[in-house]
Design an enzyme around this catalytic site. Sequence first.
Site: not given
Length: 536
Positions: A374-376
């Site tokens: 998702f949000e890395q």
Amino acid sequence: MIRNPILPGFNPDPSICRVGEDYYIATSTFEWYPGVQIHHSRDLVNWTLVRRPLERASQLDMRGEPDSCGIWAPCLSYADGLFWLVYTDVKRYDGNFKDAHNYIVTSPSIEGEWSEPAYVNSSGFDPSLFHDDDGRKWFVNMQWNHRTESYGGSPKTPAFDGILLQEWDPVEKSLKGPIRNIFAGTELGLVEGPHLFKRNGWYYLTTAEGGTGYDHAVTMARSRDIAGPYELHPNKYLITSKDHPEASLQRAGHGQYVETHDGQFYHTHLCGRPLPPHRRCTLGRETALQKCLWKEDGWLYLENGTAVPDVEVPGLNGAQRIEKPRRSGYNFDERQLPMDFQWLRTPQPERIFSLTERPGHLRLFARESIGSWFEQSLVARRQEHHSFRAETVVEFEPDTYQQVAGLTHYYNRFKLHAIAVTLHEKLGRCVTIMTCPGDYPNGRLSFPIEGGVAVPNGRIQLAMEVRDNDLQFFWQAEGMGAWQAVGPVLDAGVISDEGGRGEHGSFTGAFAGMFAFDTSGRAKTADFDWFNYDEL
């Protein structure tokens, strides 16, 4: 001379497009953002990355998409004063479904802003757009049949249910007319990657078959009618290394034909360069280009008289390859990320990095864990050589072991090695090593130096050397002594298409880059002053 691969490192599924004396190649980027790489050349020998056009959330949002999903097999073409880019955004990998959505964007120039996407269909992946000489436009893609045990990592032929053809209306921006299944492929199976072109009244169709592993091939067929029936090439396969394990370029398949401005003939294809002893392609699937000729029977053949691709072929006008510097150094002094770098999945890069909050530095806002879908916060560049050294320096003051920032050799959540600065209850600030050497499907990390090695205050330099299948990490406190090797030699070969899950389990490529995560949710910042990549 052209020396293959012309686009080293992760650059698969090459679609080639000529406009006058300018040549462009578009390649797949999968879960890496922005989407689609476009390289430019005027001699077919030297290529420069000039654009990644899918750069807005309205064009591409891959948050939550599994590894090896995202942008598959783009097709780049030019007609009516516009560049046309067709692409698939694949939302699922494992199991019976792919959920593959196909779109078209356009632009009057490669370097300019590209349009909002026009949705086309979702019947299968690897779409292509053919502009006929009567002005009509035809859309082709493979058809995916979910009614088989076609699980990721072991594809079954019946899932690849032929090549579909339908007319595209550029005014209404929609498909029209009957849907026809025009080509079932050969006994090799797994037919995909279709491209159409026309010559001397014949419609020629090239497809990819055999899967994207060691049985890969470019299959060729032709018909007087675009809807078929299509007869097969006398040799069936225009390009393949499947019966030649000794060939330097393996996994040869999936490409596109181009006729040059001076009447010569070439065909792109993807390839892999496996390392012994495990035959793992640590540079992923790369792009190559082969010289071709037309024979009196009206069929295209490789100029070398075989179907096996060459490492060296003639370019245009005797062009010679310009050798690139062995070192690529990045100081992050500009307001934009250097072109070599990408990040993962999100169309909101401002949430994971900044080049302006602290000028002269790449600031990462630590988000979700390394390997998140998702949000890395991971900013990295492709590995382009079997042996290289990467270095960086990080300023990071963690106040919990949940805050980690450093340097990684990364393929996906199941295949990664990383050295990083963090906090340990007893050691204080320390350097640690995390590794996931292909543990599919669990993705468990191991920690080769356990709690880590205590480090002093200040900036910490981190490095890794990859020599074919071996990786060694290093660290030093800036201005205090020499580089110190840390931890055991790790398996760099697992950071490859074949590593861990095996052939067809994943098919992107290895990256070297900087990362930060903060699973406390406080978005701790990590500042990187520079990054160096050296061919060894």
